[in-house]
Motif scaffolding. Structure first.
Motif, PDB file in Angstrom:
ATOM      1  N   ALA A   1     -23.329  13.996 -22.571  1.00  0.00           N
ATOM      2  CA  ALA A   1     -22.953  15.404 -22.727  1.00  0.00           C
ATOM      3  C   ALA A   1     -23.491  16.226 -21.559  1.00  0.00           C
ATOM      4  N   ALA A   2     -24.746  15.943 -21.159  1.00  0.00           N
ATOM      5  CA  ALA A   2     -25.336  16.644 -20.019  1.00  0.00           C
ATOM      6  C   ALA A   2     -24.593  16.305 -18.732  1.00  0.00           C
ATOM      7  N   GLN A   3     -24.214  15.040 -18.558  1.00  0.00           N
ATOM      8  CA  GLN A   3     -23.492  14.634 -17.352  1.00  0.00           C
ATOM      9  C   GLN A   3     -22.118  15.293 -17.272  1.00  0.00           C
ATOM     10  N   ILE A   4     -21.455  15.421 -18.395  1.00  0.00           N
ATOM     11  CA  ILE A   4     -20.153  16.086 -18.403  1.00  0.00           C
ATOM     12  C   ILE A   4     -20.324  17.570 -18.076  1.00  0.00           C
ATOM     13  N   ALA A   5     -21.354  18.195 -18.661  1.00  0.00           N
ATOM     14  CA  ALA A   5     -21.619  19.606 -18.391  1.00  0.00           C
ATOM     15  C   ALA A   5     -21.934  19.831 -16.913  1.00  0.00           C
ATOM     16  N   LEU A   6     -22.777  18.981 -16.338  1.00  0.00           N
ATOM     17  CA  LEU A   6     -23.110  19.096 -14.922  1.00  0.00           C
ATOM     18  C   LEU A   6     -21.880  18.858 -14.052  1.00  0.00           C
ATOM     19  N   SER A   7     -21.001  17.971 -14.497  1.00  0.00           N
ATOM     20  CA  SER A   7     -19.769  17.711 -13.750  1.00  0.00           C
ATOM     21  C   SER A   7     -18.871  18.950 -13.729  1.00  0.00           C
ATOM     22  N   VAL A   8     -18.823  19.668 -14.839  1.00  0.00           N
ATOM     23  CA  VAL A   8     -18.047  20.911 -14.893  1.00  0.00           C
ATOM     24  C   VAL A   8     -18.622  21.939 -13.924  1.00  0.00           C
ATOM     25  N   ILE A   9     -19.944  22.085 -13.935  1.00  0.00           N
ATOM     26  CA  ILE A   9     -20.593  23.056 -13.050  1.00  0.00           C
ATOM     27  C   ILE A   9     -20.318  22.727 -11.585  1.00  0.00           C
ATOM     28  N   VAL A  10     -20.486  21.460 -11.213  1.00  0.00           N
ATOM     29  CA  VAL A  10     -20.278  21.058  -9.821  1.00  0.00           C
ATOM     30  C   VAL A  10     -18.796  21.111  -9.457  1.00  0.00           C
ATOM     31  N   TRP A  11     -17.932  20.856 -10.432  1.00  0.00           N
ATOM     32  CA  TRP A  11     -16.490  20.936 -10.169  1.00  0.00           C
ATOM     33  C   TRP A  11     -16.107  22.309  -9.640  1.00  0.00           C
ATOM     34  N   PHE A  12     -16.642  23.345 -10.272  1.00  0.00           N
ATOM     35  CA  PHE A  12     -16.322  24.701  -9.832  1.00  0.00           C
ATOM     36  C   PHE A  12     -17.062  25.079  -8.552  1.00  0.00           C
ATOM     37  N   ALA A  13     -18.125  24.345  -8.239  1.00  0.00           N
ATOM     38  CA  ALA A  13     -18.784  24.541  -6.950  1.00  0.00           C
ATOM     39  C   ALA A  13     -17.975  23.925  -5.823  1.00  0.00           C
TER      40      ALA A  13
ATOM     41  N   PHE B   1     -27.136  22.907 -21.334  1.00  0.00           N
ATOM     42  CA  PHE B   1     -26.218  22.621 -20.232  1.00  0.00           C
ATOM     43  C   PHE B   1     -24.765  22.814 -20.671  1.00  0.00           C
ATOM     44  N   VAL B   2     -24.461  22.328 -21.872  1.00  0.00           N
ATOM     45  CA  VAL B   2     -23.090  22.427 -22.383  1.00  0.00           C
ATOM     46  C   VAL B   2     -22.695  23.886 -22.572  1.00  0.00           C
ATOM     47  N   VAL B   3     -23.593  24.691 -23.110  1.00  0.00           N
ATOM     48  CA  VAL B   3     -23.297  26.118 -23.309  1.00  0.00           C
ATOM     49  C   VAL B   3     -23.052  26.801 -21.962  1.00  0.00           C
ATOM     50  N   LEU B   4     -23.881  26.503 -20.977  1.00  0.00           N
ATOM     51  CA  LEU B   4     -23.698  27.093 -19.652  1.00  0.00           C
ATOM     52  C   LEU B   4     -22.375  26.658 -19.033  1.00  0.00           C
ATOM     53  N   ALA B   5     -22.078  25.364 -19.123  1.00  0.00           N
ATOM     54  CA  ALA B   5     -20.824  24.850 -18.562  1.00  0.00           C
ATOM     55  C   ALA B   5     -19.623  25.484 -19.256  1.00  0.00           C
ATOM     56  N   TRP B   6     -19.713  25.635 -20.566  1.00  0.00           N
ATOM     57  CA  TRP B   6     -18.640  26.273 -21.337  1.00  0.00           C
ATOM     58  C   TRP B   6     -18.439  27.716 -20.885  1.00  0.00           C
ATOM     59  N   THR B   7     -19.519  28.437 -20.638  1.00  0.00           N
ATOM     60  CA  THR B   7     -19.443  29.824 -20.175  1.00  0.00           C
ATOM     61  C   THR B   7     -18.784  29.914 -18.807  1.00  0.00           C
ATOM     62  N   ILE B   8     -19.189  29.019 -17.896  1.00  0.00           N
ATOM     63  CA  ILE B   8     -18.594  28.998 -16.554  1.00  0.00           C
ATOM     64  C   ILE B   8     -17.121  28.632 -16.641  1.00  0.00           C
ATOM     65  N   TRP B   9     -16.806  27.664 -17.512  1.00  0.00           N
ATOM     66  CA  TRP B   9     -15.411  27.237 -17.689  1.00  0.00           C
ATOM     67  C   TRP B   9     -14.532  28.406 -18.125  1.00  0.00           C
ATOM     68  N   LYS B  10     -14.961  29.133 -19.137  1.00  0.00           N
ATOM     69  CA  LYS B  10     -14.165  30.251 -19.660  1.00  0.00           C
ATOM     70  C   LYS B  10     -13.972  31.332 -18.604  1.00  0.00           C
ATOM     71  N   LYS B  11     -14.969  31.517 -17.760  1.00  0.00           N
ATOM     72  CA  LYS B  11     -14.901  32.554 -16.734  1.00  0.00           C
ATOM     73  C   LYS B  11     -13.985  32.174 -15.588  1.00  0.00           C
ATOM     74  N   MET B  12     -13.923  30.883 -15.251  1.00  0.00           N
ATOM     75  CA  MET B  12     -13.263  30.479 -14.018  1.00  0.00           C
ATOM     76  C   MET B  12     -11.959  29.719 -14.216  1.00  0.00           C
ATOM     77  N   CYS B  13     -11.656  29.287 -15.431  1.00  0.00           N
ATOM     78  CA  CYS B  13     -10.427  28.513 -15.655  1.00  0.00           C
ATOM     79  C   CYS B  13      -9.237  29.414 -15.958  1.00  0.00           C
ATOM     80  N   THR B  14      -8.059  28.883 -15.701  1.00  0.00           N
ATOM     81  CA  THR B  14      -6.826  29.568 -16.042  1.00  0.00           C
ATOM     82  C   THR B  14      -6.504  29.292 -17.520  1.00  0.00           C
ATOM     83  N   ASP B  15      -5.531  30.020 -18.072  1.00  0.00           N
ATOM     84  CA  ASP B  15      -5.153  29.836 -19.464  1.00  0.00           C
ATOM     85  C   ASP B  15      -4.693  28.412 -19.742  1.00  0.00           C
ATOM     86  N   SER B  16      -4.017  27.791 -18.789  1.00  0.00           N
ATOM     87  CA  SER B  16      -3.497  26.424 -18.995  1.00  0.00           C
ATOM     88  C   SER B  16      -4.601  25.390 -19.022  1.00  0.00           C
ATOM     89  N   GLU B  17      -5.800  25.776 -18.565  1.00  0.00           N
ATOM     90  CA  GLU B  17      -6.893  24.821 -18.505  1.00  0.00           C
ATOM     91  C   GLU B  17      -7.909  25.019 -19.625  1.00  0.00           C
TER      92      GLU B  17
END
Length: 267
Positions: A188-200, A249-265
């Protein structure tokens, strides 16, 4: 003798080491049509950066004069281990997402698939291969075949293996349940970190702050885990800390995801 229940849990853990990453890969593929390439690139980065390159650096640093100072100080050891894990894994993650997976940036769900590969490969190494070793030793202990293995070895190696045998015999069966629980939190932490780095890595302009944040969080996770274990915290307490940090980590990644993703994502 290794208790029968311990052997059963060892076998279950061995199978879970394969089932969890494969299950996540199938789930993300079916639900989000995520790229299989992202999964296998995640596996490759974990192998290359964590199991090859990082281990080379550990051999050089810990084998040098300063290595004794680090290993003899629990705080330095935890800090060193955490920073090395964060630097190598997050740098590998960033480079892979920025360069190898540059054609996958149109869909952020590929970050989830990458994380499943990155964390899943680690789970396979720890659970499947680690538990396979435990299973072989357990069978040899319970069938009285340990001397066949120990006989041709030197005294130092014999002592190391005998310690492993004694640990398997004395470990309460319920503790083997902790291994997959810890891996689930780690994935779960690795997936969350992957989301964070993805947007980086996936934007036209690199977001260095997110990349550095991922390194810091990864370092904290590993360092705190080592400290808690070395300072004598009960295993349940250590696992609780890992789960708490993974949840953050998951909560942070979720927050970044909602802020930076499009509706389709959206998830």
């Amino acid at each position: 003798m290794v208790p029968a229940l311990s052997v059963i849990f060892i076998i279950i853990n061995l199978l879970l080491g394969i089932a969890i990453p494969v299950g996540l890969c199938i789930f993300f593929r079916k639900k989000y049509h995520a790229s299989l390439q992202s999964f296998f690139v995640g596996c490759g980065v974990m192998f290359l950066f964590a199991l090859v390159l990082e281990q080379i650096v550990h051999a050089l640093v810990l084998g040098s004069g300063i290595g004794t100072t680090i290993t003899n100080n629990i705080w330095l050891y935890a800090l060193y281990g955490g920073l090395m894990a964060g630097l190598f894994e997050e740098t590998g993650r960033f480079l892979a997402m920025r360069l190898v997976l540059k054609n996958e940036h149109s869909d952020a769900h590929n970050a989830l698939m990458y994380g499943a590969g990155h964390g899943g490969f680690e789970a396979m190494m720890i659970l499947t291969l680690g538990m396979l070793n435990n299973l072989i030793y357990s069978v040899m202990i319970n069938t009285g075949q340990t001397q066949v293995l120990l006989a041709p070895l030197d005294e130092a190696t014999k002592a190391t293996l005998q310690t492993a045998f004694d640990t398997l015999i004395s470990t309460p069966s319920w503790q083997f349940v902790m291994s997959p629980m810890e891996r689930i939190a780690a994935i779960a932490a690795q997936i969350a970190l992957s989301v964070i780095v993805w947007f980086a890595a996936s934007g036209k302009k690199c977001r260095v702050s997110l990349f550095l944040l991922a390194i810091a969080f990864h370092a904290i996770l590993d360092a705190v885990s080592v400290l808690a274990s070395r300072l004598g915290m009960p295993i349940i307490g250590v696992e609780g800390l890992i789960w708490l940090m993974a949840a953050c980590f998951v909560v942070l990644a979720w927050t970044i995801w909602k802020k930076m993703c499009t509706d389709s994502e959206k998830l």
